[in-house]
Design a protein around this motif. Sequence first.
Motif, PDB file in Angstrom:
ATOM      1  N   HIS A  12       0.843  -1.348   0.016  1.00 33.05           N
ATOM      2  CA  HIS A  12       0.006  -0.115  -0.052  1.00 33.05           C
ATOM      3  C   HIS A  12       0.801   1.349   0.089  1.00 33.05           C
ATOM      4  O   HIS A  12       2.147   1.216   0.596  1.00 33.05           O
ATOM      5  N   GLU A  13       0.428   2.367  -0.482  1.00 32.78           N
ATOM      6  CA  GLU A  13       1.033   3.810  -0.509  1.00 32.78           C
ATOM      7  C   GLU A  13       0.472   4.692   0.325  1.00 32.78           C
ATOM      8  O   GLU A  13       1.095   5.465   0.582  1.00 32.78           O
ATOM      9  N   ALA A  18      -5.868   2.364   2.408  1.00 33.64           N
ATOM     10  CA  ALA A  18      -6.038   1.089   2.654  1.00 33.64           C
ATOM     11  C   ALA A  18      -6.988   0.813   3.673  1.00 33.64           C
ATOM     12  O   ALA A  18      -7.779   0.019   3.738  1.00 33.64           O
ATOM     13  N   LEU A  19      -7.103   1.592   5.005  1.00 41.37           N
ATOM     14  CA  LEU A  19      -7.835   1.274   5.919  1.00 41.37           C
ATOM     15  C   LEU A  19      -9.385   1.601   5.383  1.00 41.37           C
ATOM     16  O   LEU A  19     -10.139   0.983   5.734  1.00 41.37           O
ATOM     17  N   TYR A  36       6.710   3.029  11.293  1.00 43.90           N
ATOM     18  CA  TYR A  36       8.403   2.995  11.627  1.00 43.90           C
ATOM     19  C   TYR A  36       8.922   3.995  10.514  1.00 43.90           C
ATOM     20  O   TYR A  36       8.684   3.688   9.402  1.00 43.90           O
ATOM     21  N   GLY A  37       9.827   4.817  10.865  1.00 44.49           N
ATOM     22  CA  GLY A  37      10.294   5.722   9.829  1.00 44.49           C
ATOM     23  C   GLY A  37       9.239   6.395   8.754  1.00 44.49           C
ATOM     24  O   GLY A  37       9.831   6.443   7.660  1.00 44.49           O
ATOM     25  N   GLY A  38       8.171   6.846   9.181  1.00 43.77           N
ATOM     26  CA  GLY A  38       7.094   7.300   8.499  1.00 43.77           C
ATOM     27  C   GLY A  38       6.406   6.458   7.614  1.00 43.77           C
ATOM     28  O   GLY A  38       5.737   6.766   6.696  1.00 43.77           O
ATOM     29  N   MET A  39       6.553   5.138   7.736  1.00 42.13           N
ATOM     30  CA  MET A  39       5.890   4.173   6.991  1.00 42.13           C
ATOM     31  C   MET A  39       5.002   3.369   7.938  1.00 42.13           C
ATOM     32  O   MET A  39       5.451   3.277   9.347  1.00 42.13           O
ATOM     33  N   ARG A  40       3.919   2.768   7.475  1.00 45.70           N
ATOM     34  CA  ARG A  40       2.994   1.855   8.566  1.00 45.70           C
ATOM     35  C   ARG A  40       2.814   0.559   7.701  1.00 45.70           C
ATOM     36  O   ARG A  40       2.526   0.467   6.678  1.00 45.70           O
ATOM     37  N   TRP A  41       2.954  -0.446   8.497  1.00 45.26           N
ATOM     38  CA  TRP A  41       2.279  -1.771   8.449  1.00 45.26           C
ATOM     39  C   TRP A  41       1.189  -2.198   9.083  1.00 45.26           C
ATOM     40  O   TRP A  41       1.154  -1.888  10.195  1.00 45.26           O
ATOM     41  N   ILE A  42      -0.128  -2.378   8.460  1.00 45.03           N
ATOM     42  CA  ILE A  42      -1.275  -2.440   8.905  1.00 45.03           C
ATOM     43  C   ILE A  42      -1.878  -3.844   8.890  1.00 45.03           C
ATOM     44  O   ILE A  42      -1.801  -4.425   7.598  1.00 45.03           O
ATOM     45  N   THR A  43      -2.229  -4.529   9.809  1.00 44.78           N
ATOM     46  CA  THR A  43      -2.552  -6.051   9.613  1.00 44.78           C
ATOM     47  C   THR A  43      -4.157  -6.056   9.989  1.00 44.78           C
ATOM     48  O   THR A  43      -4.601  -5.409  10.793  1.00 44.78           O
ATOM     49  N   LEU A  56      -0.564  -5.059   5.157  1.00 44.12           N
ATOM     50  CA  LEU A  56      -0.575  -4.252   4.117  1.00 44.12           C
ATOM     51  C   LEU A  56       0.617  -3.431   4.518  1.00 44.12           C
ATOM     52  O   LEU A  56       0.910  -2.893   5.621  1.00 44.12           O
ATOM     53  N   HIS A  57       1.692  -3.345   3.618  1.00 43.37           N
ATOM     54  CA  HIS A  57       2.834  -2.991   3.806  1.00 43.37           C
ATOM     55  C   HIS A  57       3.365  -1.915   2.875  1.00 43.37           C
ATOM     56  O   HIS A  57       2.749  -1.810   1.841  1.00 43.37           O
TER      57      HIS A  57
END
Length: 135
Positions: A12-13, A18-19, A36-43, A56-57
């Motif tokens: 995802h960007e 995405a949510l 982390y570092g301005g990025m998100r991993w959403i499960t 979603l990475h």
Amino acid sequence: MDLTIHGTFLPHEDPEAALAFYRDLLGFEVRNDVGYGGMRWITVGPPDQPGTSIVLHPPAADPGITDDERRTIAEMMAKGTYAIITLATADLDGVFARLQESAEVVQEPTEQPYGIRDCAVRDPAGNLVRINERR
């Protein structure tokens, strides 16, 4: 062997888009949301399937890929040819009616010559989401 599918990864960007798609439109629950570092991993995952998740990475997070590979991934995502997931439902027409209002439709519900009835849409990142009708 006793194996189950625990999770799969889709890029995802835009975490909020995405949510809106996976949580708000598809009804999946959010199981984890890590930044982390301005990025998100959403499960996310179906509420009635706690052992199965979609992560979603951010596609550029892998330190092992080159800048050329990152560009290729971005190009493939833009065309909708990078990632795919197949879901299933007993109510294909009802799900499609809800999805077509907010998602890019790729294929309306169709009886396929190989024995399934399905439809296809794209999520906000361009990932192909096929939905099979359970019979």
